[in-house]
Design a protein around this motif. Structure first.
Motif, mmCIF file in Angstrom:
data_model
loop_
_atom_site.group_PDB
_atom_site.id
_atom_site.type_symbol
_atom_site.label_atom_id
_atom_site.label_comp_id
_atom_site.label_asym_id
_atom_site.label_seq_id
_atom_site.Cartn_x
_atom_site.Cartn_y
_atom_site.Cartn_z
ATOM 1 N N TRP A 194 -39.519 25.734 -1.927
ATOM 2 C CA TRP A 194 -39.639 26.592 -0.747
ATOM 3 C C TRP A 194 -39.333 25.783 0.507
ATOM 4 N N TRP A 195 -38.822 26.451 1.534
ATOM 5 C CA TRP A 195 -38.631 25.820 2.829
ATOM 6 C C TRP A 195 -39.149 26.752 3.916
ATOM 7 N N ASP A 196 -39.576 26.164 5.022
ATOM 8 C CA ASP A 196 -40.253 26.892 6.092
ATOM 9 C C ASP A 196 -39.265 27.229 7.207
ATOM 10 N N PRO A 197 -39.028 28.521 7.487
ATOM 11 C CA PRO A 197 -38.117 28.893 8.574
ATOM 12 C C PRO A 197 -38.785 28.928 9.940
ATOM 13 N N ALA A 198 -40.067 28.537 10.001
ATOM 14 C CA ALA A 198 -40.784 28.543 11.279
ATOM 15 C C ALA A 198 -41.646 27.292 11.411
ATOM 16 N N PRO A 199 -41.039 26.109 11.361
ATOM 17 C CA PRO A 199 -41.838 24.881 11.460
ATOM 18 C C PRO A 199 -42.425 24.706 12.857
ATOM 19 N N GLN A 200 -43.607 24.096 12.915
ATOM 20 C CA GLN A 200 -44.276 23.874 14.194
ATOM 21 C C GLN A 200 -43.599 22.729 14.955
ATOM 22 N N LEU A 201 -43.527 22.862 16.279
ATOM 23 C CA LEU A 201 -42.880 21.843 17.108
ATOM 24 C C LEU A 201 -43.844 20.762 17.566
ATOM 25 N N GLY A 202 -45.127 21.047 17.587
ATOM 26 C CA GLY A 202 -46.078 20.087 18.143
ATOM 27 C C GLY A 202 -46.206 20.276 19.644
ATOM 28 N N PRO A 203 -47.145 19.594 20.277
ATOM 29 C CA PRO A 203 -47.387 19.782 21.715
ATOM 30 C C PRO A 203 -46.216 19.320 22.564
ATOM 31 N N LEU A 204 -46.049 20.001 23.700
ATOM 32 C CA LEU A 204 -44.928 19.726 24.602
ATOM 33 C C LEU A 204 -45.369 20.041 26.020
ATOM 34 N N THR A 205 -45.044 19.170 26.963
ATOM 35 C CA THR A 205 -45.375 19.442 28.366
ATOM 36 C C THR A 205 -44.291 20.310 28.989
ATOM 37 N N ALA A 206 -44.686 21.128 29.961
ATOM 38 C CA ALA A 206 -43.725 21.966 30.657
ATOM 39 C C ALA A 206 -42.686 21.122 31.383
ATOM 40 N N GLY A 207 -43.103 19.960 31.889
ATOM 41 C CA GLY A 207 -42.161 19.084 32.583
ATOM 42 C C GLY A 207 -41.060 18.589 31.666
ATOM 43 N N ALA A 208 -41.433 18.219 30.438
ATOM 44 C CA ALA A 208 -40.431 17.759 29.478
ATOM 45 C C ALA A 208 -39.493 18.895 29.112
ATOM 46 N N LEU A 209 -40.016 20.108 28.954
ATOM 47 C CA LEU A 209 -39.165 21.253 28.632
ATOM 48 C C LEU A 209 -38.214 21.545 29.782
ATOM 49 N N ALA A 210 -38.722 21.464 31.026
ATOM 50 C CA ALA A 210 -37.861 21.736 32.178
ATOM 51 C C ALA A 210 -36.716 20.736 32.248
ATOM 52 N N ALA A 211 -36.982 19.484 31.922
ATOM 53 C CA ALA A 211 -35.926 18.471 31.949
ATOM 54 C C ALA A 211 -34.867 18.764 30.908
ATOM 55 N N SER A 212 -35.277 19.190 29.715
ATOM 56 C CA SER A 212 -34.312 19.526 28.667
ATOM 57 C C SER A 212 -33.567 20.814 28.992
ATOM 58 N N ALA A 213 -34.287 21.780 29.567
ATOM 59 C CA ALA A 213 -33.683 23.076 29.873
ATOM 60 C C ALA A 213 -32.539 22.952 30.856
ATOM 61 N N ALA A 214 -32.576 21.911 31.682
ATOM 62 C CA ALA A 214 -31.510 21.719 32.664
ATOM 63 C C ALA A 214 -30.154 21.509 31.990
ATOM 64 N N LEU A 215 -30.163 21.103 30.720
ATOM 65 C CA LEU A 215 -28.909 20.882 30.000
ATOM 66 C C LEU A 215 -28.318 22.164 29.418
ATOM 67 N N LEU A 216 -29.100 23.245 29.452
ATOM 68 C CA LEU A 216 -28.592 24.510 28.920
ATOM 69 C C LEU A 216 -27.490 25.041 29.828
ATOM 70 N N THR A 217 -26.418 25.486 29.229
ATOM 71 C CA THR A 217 -25.323 26.083 29.987
ATOM 72 C C THR A 217 -25.115 27.505 29.508
#
Length: 287
Positions: free
Chosen positions: A107-130
């Motif tokens: 079996w494999w999991d199609p919804a694995p957990q990401l673990g804790p994440l700060t909003a600041g780290a997400l905002a920095a990564s989100a800036a790369l979205l085009t």
């Protein structure tokens, strides 16, 4: 392994194989056996529609070169030659399709957990979205309403836009459904990872909206994928982008792989992911 059985005086050669399945299909696979039919046939996969009220009602039997959807069983052996509307059965821990009897050993999991994440780290990564290339609903008013309503936390606007998008567009997975699937999975995973409870609650409301009558408003395979997305289940290409946004791997290669899915499906999913990221940041107080 191939064995010979007897049925009404004839010799039927059955092939027995094992596969690796998504945990999303465990409920229908472990349920009582039900009849199914071949819904679609592709070079590297077969979709089966099961006569059941459970979800997923469509499962994909695929070989290694196919996209691993969250409702898939992955086989190492080639699929038997079948045609649309051929009979099959699913349940009692096995799938029967033509001369093939398939059991699941892994079996494999199609919804694995990401673990804790700060909003600041997400905002920095989100800036790369085009802006995703070839998005099927680029400039669509309902998509714009969905994005603005989600970011403001305006439930009525978000639900209204979601209702307008279900089943919108051509193909086995219409663009509107792909946008919604990308959004739902993102709200579930990144909302939980950053502690943005408003985003997770919004995901619950939107999930109830888009799955309520999905079977009557869109294609069977797309309805199944919307139910999967409502539970946070997605293909590895989508999950890899979320992992990249969480800083677990490189974002640009993951986005390229996602954009490459289907004719517009990958870009539509990416558009939903982008709306989800902005929503998580806004409702979590980082915008």
């Amino acid at each position: 392994m191939t064995v010979t059985t007897h049925a009404r005086g004839t010799h039927v050669r059955r092939a027995h194989a094992t596969g690796a399945a998504s945990t999303a299909i465990r409920p229908v696979l472990h349920a009582q056996r039900r009849p199914a039919r071949v819904l679609a046939v592709f070079p590297y996969g077969v979709y089966l529609e099961i006569r059941t009220d459970q979800e997923p009602s469509v499962i994909a039997l695929i070989t290694g070169r196919a996209t691993r959807l969250p409702n898939s069983v992955l086989l190492a052996e080639p699929l038997p030659p079948v045609e649309v509307d051929d009979d099959a059965s699913v349940g009692d821990r096995a799938i029967e399709l033509g001369p093939l009897t398939l059991g699941v050993r892994r079996w494999w999991d199609p919804a694995p957990q990401l673990g804790p994440l700060t909003a600041g780290a997400l905002a920095a990564s989100a800036a790369l979205l085009t802006r995703p290339p070839n998005a099927g609903l680029a400039g669509n008013a309902s998509v714009d309403l969905l994005a603005s309503s989600c970011a403001r936390g305006w439930l009525l606007g978000a639900v209204t836009a979601a209702e307008q998008l279900v089943g919108l567009g051509p193909g086995l997975t219409p663009s509107g459904d792909d946008v919604l699937a990308g959004l739902l999975v993102t709200l579930r995973h990144l909302g939980a990872a950053t502690g943005a409870e408003r985003a997770v609650r919004l995901a619950g409301w939107l999930a109830a909206t888009v799955t309520y009558d999905a079977r009557t408003r869109t294609t069977p395979i797309s309805a199944t994928l919307l139910h999967c997305a409502a539970r946070g289940q997605a293909s590895p290409e989508v999950i890899d982008v979320l992992r990249a946004l969480a800083g677990r791997q490189a974002l640009r290669p993951a986005l390229c792989r996602l954009h490459g899915l289907g004719h517009t499906s990958g870009s539509d999913l990416a558009q939903g992911v982008g709306i989800g990221v902005e929503t998580v940041l806004a409702l979590g107080g980082a915008r």
